[in-house]
Design a protein around this motif. Sequence first.
Motif, PDB file in Angstrom:
ATOM      1  N   MET A  68       0.827  -1.252   0.042  1.00 19.99           N
ATOM      2  CA  MET A  68      -0.049   0.077  -0.080  1.00 19.99           C
ATOM      3  C   MET A  68       0.683   1.189  -0.059  1.00 19.99           C
ATOM      4  N   ILE A  69       0.564   2.197  -0.881  1.00 22.56           N
ATOM      5  CA  ILE A  69       1.296   3.313  -0.703  1.00 22.56           C
ATOM      6  C   ILE A  69       0.761   4.388   0.059  1.00 22.56           C
ATOM      7  N   LYS A  70       1.427   4.746   0.810  1.00 22.08           N
ATOM      8  CA  LYS A  70       1.352   6.048   1.910  1.00 22.08           C
ATOM      9  C   LYS A  70       1.353   7.302   1.202  1.00 22.08           C
ATOM     10  N   GLU A  71      -0.117   7.916   1.301  1.00 23.44           N
ATOM     11  CA  GLU A  71      -0.237   9.318   0.488  1.00 23.44           C
ATOM     12  C   GLU A  71       0.713  10.350   1.310  1.00 23.44           C
ATOM     13  N   ASN A  72       1.314  11.262   0.697  1.00 19.92           N
ATOM     14  CA  ASN A  72       2.089  12.371   1.144  1.00 19.92           C
ATOM     15  C   ASN A  72       1.591  13.760   0.367  1.00 19.92           C
ATOM     16  N   GLY A  73       0.386  13.759   0.029  1.00 16.81           N
ATOM     17  CA  GLY A  73      -0.222  14.568  -0.651  1.00 16.81           C
ATOM     18  C   GLY A  73      -0.783  14.317  -2.373  1.00 16.81           C
ATOM     19  N   ILE A  74      -1.699  14.896  -2.617  1.00 16.46           N
ATOM     20  CA  ILE A  74      -2.318  14.668  -3.998  1.00 16.46           C
ATOM     21  C   ILE A  74      -2.296  16.168  -4.694  1.00 16.46           C
ATOM     22  N   ILE A  75      -1.592  16.284  -5.920  1.00 22.57           N
ATOM     23  CA  ILE A  75      -1.949  17.334  -6.571  1.00 22.57           C
ATOM     24  C   ILE A  75      -2.808  17.405  -7.675  1.00 22.57           C
ATOM     25  N   GLN A  76      -3.633  18.267  -7.766  1.00 18.32           N
ATOM     26  CA  GLN A  76      -4.637  18.328  -8.994  1.00 18.32           C
ATOM     27  C   GLN A  76      -3.916  19.393  -9.983  1.00 18.32           C
ATOM     28  N   CYS A  77      -4.143  18.855 -11.122  1.00 20.47           N
ATOM     29  CA  CYS A  77      -3.260  19.561 -12.427  1.00 20.47           C
ATOM     30  C   CYS A  77      -4.345  19.993 -13.361  1.00 20.47           C
ATOM     31  N   SER A  78      -4.194  20.754 -14.172  1.00 16.64           N
ATOM     32  CA  SER A  78      -5.043  21.050 -15.465  1.00 16.64           C
ATOM     33  C   SER A  78      -4.400  20.004 -16.488  1.00 16.64           C
ATOM     34  N   MET A  79      -5.211  19.836 -17.450  1.00 19.28           N
ATOM     35  CA  MET A  79      -4.537  18.941 -18.366  1.00 19.28           C
ATOM     36  C   MET A  79      -3.575  19.412 -19.267  1.00 19.28           C
ATOM     37  N   ASP A  80      -2.961  20.531 -18.964  1.00 19.75           N
ATOM     38  CA  ASP A  80      -1.632  20.896 -19.734  1.00 19.75           C
ATOM     39  C   ASP A  80      -0.519  20.901 -18.557  1.00 19.75           C
ATOM     40  N   GLY A  81      -0.954  20.417 -17.225  1.00 17.29           N
ATOM     41  CA  GLY A  81      -0.009  20.250 -16.157  1.00 17.29           C
ATOM     42  C   GLY A  81      -0.010  21.513 -15.202  1.00 17.29           C
ATOM     43  N   VAL A  82      -0.581  22.324 -15.427  1.00 20.04           N
ATOM     44  CA  VAL A  82      -0.571  23.441 -14.284  1.00 20.04           C
ATOM     45  C   VAL A  82      -1.129  22.888 -13.016  1.00 20.04           C
ATOM     46  N   GLU A  83      -0.510  23.102 -12.073  1.00 23.87           N
ATOM     47  CA  GLU A  83      -0.635  22.893 -10.667  1.00 23.87           C
ATOM     48  C   GLU A  83      -1.960  23.637 -10.251  1.00 23.87           C
ATOM     49  N   LEU A  84      -3.082  23.063  -9.933  1.00 23.71           N
ATOM     50  CA  LEU A  84      -4.286  23.813  -9.524  1.00 23.71           C
ATOM     51  C   LEU A  84      -4.417  23.937  -7.996  1.00 23.71           C
TER      52      LEU A  84
END
Length: 66
Positions: free
Chosen positions: A1-17
């Motif tokens: 199991m992978i321990k989550e250290n945060g999740i980043i939501q990005c636009s389809m062109d890779g810009v972090e939102l």
Amino acid sequence: MIKENGIIQCSMDGVELHTYESAREAEPSDFKRLNILLCCRGRMKSYRGFLWKFKDKILRAERPEA
């Protein structure tokens, strides 16, 4: 199991939102945790028009090789 250290939501062109502490934290924003994790693990390309990445995975990729 992978321990989550945060999740980043990005636009389809890779810009972090947005950064979430976990996939569970994104659920009240009407995102399904399972689908976010499938994207982070590379099993889905995108979810609901966004790219999703583990924060730790991005940080490791940005570190210079020793």
